[in-house]
Design a protein around this motif. Structure first.
Motif: not given
Length: 470
Positions: A385-402
């Motif tokens: 997911a991260v190549p396109r969405l970067g830190l906005d990729a979904p992760w554990a109910g939040g995002s990769a930024r978390d």
């Protein structure tokens, strides 16, 4: 890969022998070092452009190109700092000697210029090494009308615009890559990365560091995303370099499930690697094309074209190690390979992130606990997911930024515990400052470039070269 004449010609006798070769990399904590490698694209400055030498495009090997820059570095210090590396008479790299011992300069397939830094004790030393390298190449580069910009994917050039360097290894890969993936030639010619090489103490220590760093590599890809353009336009990706790696040569790339099995270690890694097809071997200083052949079958004495009558050696295995392209690569150390090349500050931040996470026991324990909150499959999905969405990729109910925020905080704790200061009494934590800003909600490098593209650049991607130049 080994330089001609440096190969270990000891015959391979067993898998355990090869595993022991990897185990030799284990070091006590006080000997752990930091080795940073970084690549950058060359480009022709407008004032030096002319027929056959268009502005902003990559320079040729020669004349007035990459070969001349290598030759100038070779001459610096009256030849007492660099030893030339040649391929069929062409200067294709430099090996540091004397004050540059441990460093090497090499060329990626399209002339991307790479410094493989020496193993150093602190990030402060790494910063000095990086600055010294940039300063060394600037005078000759400017005299040739060449600049260098560290970016993850070439923002404007077509594949056909990229030159090929005269390296035999790359000729073999150039022919083989289209057989195993659609984007392998883009990986070779149009990408640049930054990586940090780190030590381990034992097999158990290696395994914990490998799993932690491999699972978290997609978050690093998102944090360091720096390739949002393709042939002069936004490409819809934060890291097009990472997207290229999804279809390069998946037999030797990515996040192999085997690496997360409970019984993984040096021998299972060798077993995995023996089933990765070979590219080449070196005999009498000549690189021989054996692409697609099996090292395992060769070891077992099975007949294969190009290998008849030849005995596999430890040098062949060590060269084969360099053709595994997993997001974290195991040699006698671990290589973190998930990040786009970027600004000097971001390249230092990449090294700081992994040193902070992996070189302090408490930080490593915290990172290990963090990774264990989710199964391996979740990290593999994040990688997609991260190549396109970067830190906005979904992760554990939040995002990769978390997840990034927690990673950076743990890394800061690890660097604080190292307590290594510079002349200004700053410890290594300040190298993480750009990542704290991004993790808190600030734009990545890719985000900043897109803001400029849609703003003051008025859609002119060529503006990126001057602004990214080192």
């Amino acid at each position: 890969m080994s330089n001609p004449g440096e190969q270990d010609i000891t015959p391979i006798e067993s898998v355990s022998q090869l595993a022991a070769l990897l185990a030799e990399g284990g070091k006590p904590r006080d000997r752990w070092r930091i080795g940073t490698e970084h690549e950058k694209f060359g480009f022709v400055r407008p004032e030096a452009a002319g027929p056959g030498r268009p502005a902003w495009m990559p320079p040729a090997y020669s004349p007035d190109g990459i070969a001349e820059i290598l030759a100038d570095l070779h001459r610096q210090g009256d030849g007492g700092e660099w030893e030339g590396i040649y391929d069929k008479g062409n200067l294709i790299g430099l090996k540091g000697i004397g004050p540059e011992r441990g460093n090497s300069v090499s060329l990626e397939p399209a002339g991307q210029f790479e410094l493989s830094g020496a193993p150093l004790a602190s990030l402060h030393d790494t910063a000095h090494e990086m600055a010294r390298h940039f300063e060394a190449i600037r005078p000759i580069s400017r005299s040739l009308g060449i600049g260098f910009a560290p970016l993850g994917f070439h923002p404007t050039a077509r594949r056909a615009d990229m030159p090929w360097m005269p390296k035999s290894r790359y000729a073999i890969m150039r022919a083989y890559m289209p057989k195993v993936g659609s984007l392998g030639l883009d990986m070779m010619q149009r990408t640049c990365t930054v990586q940090v090489n780190l030590d381990f103490a034992s097999e158990a220590d290696m395994l914990r560091k490998l799993r932690v760093s491999l699972a978290l590599q997609p978050v690093a890809t998102a944090l360091f995303a720096n390739s949002p353009f393709y042939e002069g336009r936004p490409n819809g990706f934060q890291s097009n370099r990472a997207q290229v790696w999804t279809d390069t040569d998946n037999a030797r790339s990515g996040m192999p499930a085997a690496f997360f099995r409970p019984d993984f270690g040096f021998e299972p890694y060798v077993e995995w690697l023996l089933d990765v097809p070979m590219y080449f071997i070196v005999r009498d200083g000549v690189i021989l094309d054996v692409a697609g052949r099996s090292l395992r079958a060769w070891m077992n004495g099975e007949r294969q074209d190009g290998l008849d009558g030849l005995t596999p050696t430890l040098g062949d295995f060590e060269d084969h190690l360099t053709t595994a392209f997993t997001d974290v690569r195991l040699k006698r150390f671990l290589e973190m390979r998930g990040a786009d090349a970027g600004s000097p500050e971001m390249m230092m931040a990449q090294s700081a992130l992994w040193v902070g996470l992996l070189y302090d026991e408490a930080a490593l324990a915290a990172a290990d606990a963090l990774v264990r909150e989710q199964p391996w499959e979740a990290y593999a999905e994040l990688r997609a997911a991260v190549p396109r969405l970067g830190l906005d990729a979904p992760w554990a109910g939040g995002s990769a930024r978390d997840l990034a925020r927690r990673m950076v905080d743990i890394a800061a704790q690890g660097l604080r515990a190292r307590a290594l200061t510079d002349a200004a009494e700053r410890d290594e934590r300040h190298f993480l400052d750009p990542l704290h800003e991004i993790a808190a909600g600030g734009p990545t490098q890719a985000g900043r470039w897109l803001e400029r593209y849609h703003g003051r650049w008025n859609g002119d991607v060529n503006r990126i070269f001057d602004e990214a130049a080192i």
